[in-house]
Design a protein around this motif. Sequence first.
Motif, PDB file in Angstrom:
ATOM      1  N   THR A 197      85.218  21.734  52.784  1.00  0.00           N
ATOM      2  CA  THR A 197      84.482  22.701  53.601  1.00  0.00           C
ATOM      3  C   THR A 197      85.047  22.790  55.017  1.00  0.00           C
ATOM      4  N   ALA A 198      85.383  21.644  55.606  1.00  0.00           N
ATOM      5  CA  ALA A 198      85.953  21.669  56.958  1.00  0.00           C
ATOM      6  C   ALA A 198      87.336  22.310  56.951  1.00  0.00           C
ATOM      7  N   LEU A 199      88.115  22.003  55.936  1.00  0.00           N
ATOM      8  CA  LEU A 199      89.456  22.580  55.850  1.00  0.00           C
ATOM      9  C   LEU A 199      89.375  24.100  55.726  1.00  0.00           C
ATOM     10  N   LEU A 200      88.493  24.586  54.858  1.00  0.00           N
ATOM     11  CA  LEU A 200      88.386  26.023  54.651  1.00  0.00           C
ATOM     12  C   LEU A 200      87.818  26.732  55.869  1.00  0.00           C
ATOM     13  N   ASP A 201      86.855  26.110  56.527  1.00  0.00           N
ATOM     14  CA  ASP A 201      86.352  26.695  57.772  1.00  0.00           C
ATOM     15  C   ASP A 201      87.481  26.823  58.801  1.00  0.00           C
ATOM     16  N   GLY A 202      88.307  25.781  58.883  1.00  0.00           N
ATOM     17  CA  GLY A 202      89.388  25.788  59.864  1.00  0.00           C
ATOM     18  C   GLY A 202      90.494  26.776  59.536  1.00  0.00           C
ATOM     19  N   LEU A 203      90.706  27.032  58.244  1.00  0.00           N
ATOM     20  CA  LEU A 203      91.793  27.912  57.829  1.00  0.00           C
ATOM     21  C   LEU A 203      91.346  29.353  57.577  1.00  0.00           C
ATOM     22  N   ARG A 204      90.051  29.614  57.648  1.00  0.00           N
ATOM     23  CA  ARG A 204      89.547  30.969  57.374  1.00  0.00           C
ATOM     24  C   ARG A 204      90.215  32.030  58.246  1.00  0.00           C
ATOM     25  N   PRO A 205      90.365  31.805  59.568  1.00  0.00           N
ATOM     26  CA  PRO A 205      91.015  32.852  60.363  1.00  0.00           C
ATOM     27  C   PRO A 205      92.429  33.179  59.891  1.00  0.00           C
ATOM     28  N   ALA A 206      93.169  32.169  59.435  1.00  0.00           N
ATOM     29  CA  ALA A 206      94.524  32.410  58.938  1.00  0.00           C
ATOM     30  C   ALA A 206      94.485  33.216  57.645  1.00  0.00           C
ATOM     31  N   LEU A 207      93.501  32.971  56.816  1.00  0.00           N
ATOM     32  CA  LEU A 207      93.337  33.753  55.590  1.00  0.00           C
ATOM     33  C   LEU A 207      92.961  35.193  55.925  1.00  0.00           C
ATOM     34  N   ALA A 208      92.140  35.383  56.959  1.00  0.00           N
ATOM     35  CA  ALA A 208      91.720  36.723  57.346  1.00  0.00           C
ATOM     36  C   ALA A 208      92.891  37.556  57.867  1.00  0.00           C
ATOM     37  N   ARG A 209      93.925  36.891  58.353  1.00  0.00           N
ATOM     38  CA  ARG A 209      95.087  37.620  58.869  1.00  0.00           C
ATOM     39  C   ARG A 209      95.985  38.120  57.735  1.00  0.00           C
ATOM     40  N   SER A 210      95.761  37.628  56.532  1.00  0.00           N
ATOM     41  CA  SER A 210      96.531  38.090  55.385  1.00  0.00           C
ATOM     42  C   SER A 210      95.953  39.409  54.886  1.00  0.00           C
ATOM     43  N   ALA A 211      96.761  40.146  54.151  1.00  0.00           N
ATOM     44  CA  ALA A 211      96.264  41.389  53.558  1.00  0.00           C
ATOM     45  C   ALA A 211      95.328  41.111  52.391  1.00  0.00           C
ATOM     46  N   ALA A 212      95.372  39.905  51.868  1.00  0.00           N
ATOM     47  CA  ALA A 212      94.534  39.559  50.714  1.00  0.00           C
ATOM     48  C   ALA A 212      94.315  38.055  50.696  1.00  0.00           C
ATOM     49  N   GLY A 213      93.519  37.542  51.635  1.00  0.00           N
ATOM     50  CA  GLY A 213      93.266  36.113  51.706  1.00  0.00           C
ATOM     51  C   GLY A 213      92.377  35.644  50.564  1.00  0.00           C
ATOM     52  N   ARG A 214      92.775  34.567  49.935  1.00  0.00           N
ATOM     53  CA  ARG A 214      92.027  34.036  48.789  1.00  0.00           C
ATOM     54  C   ARG A 214      91.873  32.517  48.940  1.00  0.00           C
ATOM     55  N   ALA A 215      90.717  32.001  48.548  1.00  0.00           N
ATOM     56  CA  ALA A 215      90.497  30.557  48.578  1.00  0.00           C
ATOM     57  C   ALA A 215      89.791  30.130  47.302  1.00  0.00           C
ATOM     58  N   VAL A 216      90.228  29.015  46.763  1.00  0.00           N
ATOM     59  CA  VAL A 216      89.637  28.450  45.544  1.00  0.00           C
ATOM     60  C   VAL A 216      89.319  26.990  45.800  1.00  0.00           C
ATOM     61  N   VAL A 217      88.133  26.589  45.388  1.00  0.00           N
ATOM     62  CA  VAL A 217      87.693  25.207  45.531  1.00  0.00           C
ATOM     63  C   VAL A 217      87.543  24.610  44.129  1.00  0.00           C
ATOM     64  N   ILE A 218      88.001  23.379  43.966  1.00  0.00           N
ATOM     65  CA  ILE A 218      87.790  22.688  42.696  1.00  0.00           C
ATOM     66  C   ILE A 218      86.468  21.942  42.748  1.00  0.00           C
ATOM     67  N   GLY A 219      85.523  22.410  41.934  1.00  0.00           N
ATOM     68  CA  GLY A 219      84.236  21.741  41.798  1.00  0.00           C
ATOM     69  C   GLY A 219      84.263  20.824  40.595  1.00  0.00           C
ATOM     70  N   SER A 220      83.202  20.860  39.797  1.00  0.00           N
ATOM     71  CA  SER A 220      83.135  20.054  38.580  1.00  0.00           C
ATOM     72  C   SER A 220      81.944  20.500  37.755  1.00  0.00           C
ATOM     73  N   ASN A 221      82.085  20.449  36.432  1.00  0.00           N
ATOM     74  CA  ASN A 221      80.914  20.743  35.601  1.00  0.00           C
ATOM     75  C   ASN A 221      79.886  19.614  35.682  1.00  0.00           C
ATOM     76  N   SER A 222      80.254  18.507  36.327  1.00  0.00           N
ATOM     77  CA  SER A 222      79.283  17.432  36.558  1.00  0.00           C
ATOM     78  C   SER A 222      78.118  17.920  37.413  1.00  0.00           C
ATOM     79  N   ALA A 223      78.343  18.956  38.212  1.00  0.00           N
ATOM     80  CA  ALA A 223      77.281  19.491  39.054  1.00  0.00           C
ATOM     81  C   ALA A 223      76.118  20.024  38.232  1.00  0.00           C
ATOM     82  N   SER A 224      76.398  20.399  36.978  1.00  0.00           N
ATOM     83  CA  SER A 224      75.339  20.943  36.137  1.00  0.00           C
ATOM     84  C   SER A 224      75.105  20.160  34.853  1.00  0.00           C
ATOM     85  N   THR A 225      75.941  19.166  34.568  1.00  0.00           N
ATOM     86  CA  THR A 225      75.787  18.422  33.312  1.00  0.00           C
ATOM     87  C   THR A 225      75.446  16.949  33.494  1.00  0.00           C
ATOM     88  N   VAL A 226      75.467  16.471  34.742  1.00  0.00           N
ATOM     89  CA  VAL A 226      75.083  15.079  35.011  1.00  0.00           C
ATOM     90  C   VAL A 226      73.675  15.087  35.608  1.00  0.00           C
TER      91      VAL A 226
END
Length: 276
Positions: free
Chosen positions: A91-120
Amino acid sequence: MGIHAVTGSASGMGAATAAVLREAGHTVIGVDLRDADVIADLGTAEGRAAAVAAVLEASGGVLDGVAAVAGVGPSLKDAGAVASINYFGPTALLDGLRPALARSAAGRAVVIGSNSASTVPMIDQTLADLLLAGDEDAARTHARAAQAGVPAELAAASPSISAYATSKFALARWVRRTAVRPEWAREGVLLNVIAPGAVVTPLMLGATGRAEDLDADAFPTPMPLGVFGTPEDIAFWVHQFLRPEARFTTGATLYVDGGTDAAMRPDGQPTALTLP
């Protein structure tokens, strides 16, 4: 071709993602504790700040994509560290890099979560609330205190299972809340989650043992396809989310888990909207 930052690039899903992106012709800035373009510890505020600064310098202040893959598993003994690395790291990394992504013509971000969030069934709502409130010190303290409540039969192999599942649960909630904010959505920066299941990586093997001993039909959670995932299975979907053409999906969680979540919670999605 674009410039992409990938955390956790030295091994597992991060290494596979970096390889897929490079093969597609992109420039990749790898971030990890070792064997990376940017050496940083995302478990600390100082390490995150240093990582953001180094990625911005290496990219010239413009990023086309960020894949926040770095994380630790439930076998880590320090539940507080699990909370810091798995939640505050991305979350801190993405907050810090958001402005750099906004300067792109197509900024994209993907986070790796886990199915453990819904199955554990061990989500600690108090910890989740502390994480989402941004109170890292309180979250670490609570996670360590709550660790004593992990059943003994689980604690032997997965001492931080509750903190792990909860950190991924809170992370998915953060993405859903954040992706629709004007500074993300109206700036054209798309943000999504991939929730892997049983993918054979060093992280998974830290809790399950040797790869050659794995048996999909004897696994603790259902494995409808009868096979385990590979890092390349996740890297494929990370690449799809990072493509400029992926222009109309944000705030989503994609389960890449061989059907485990669907088997365990067949009626879990969709959830009907109810009026007050």
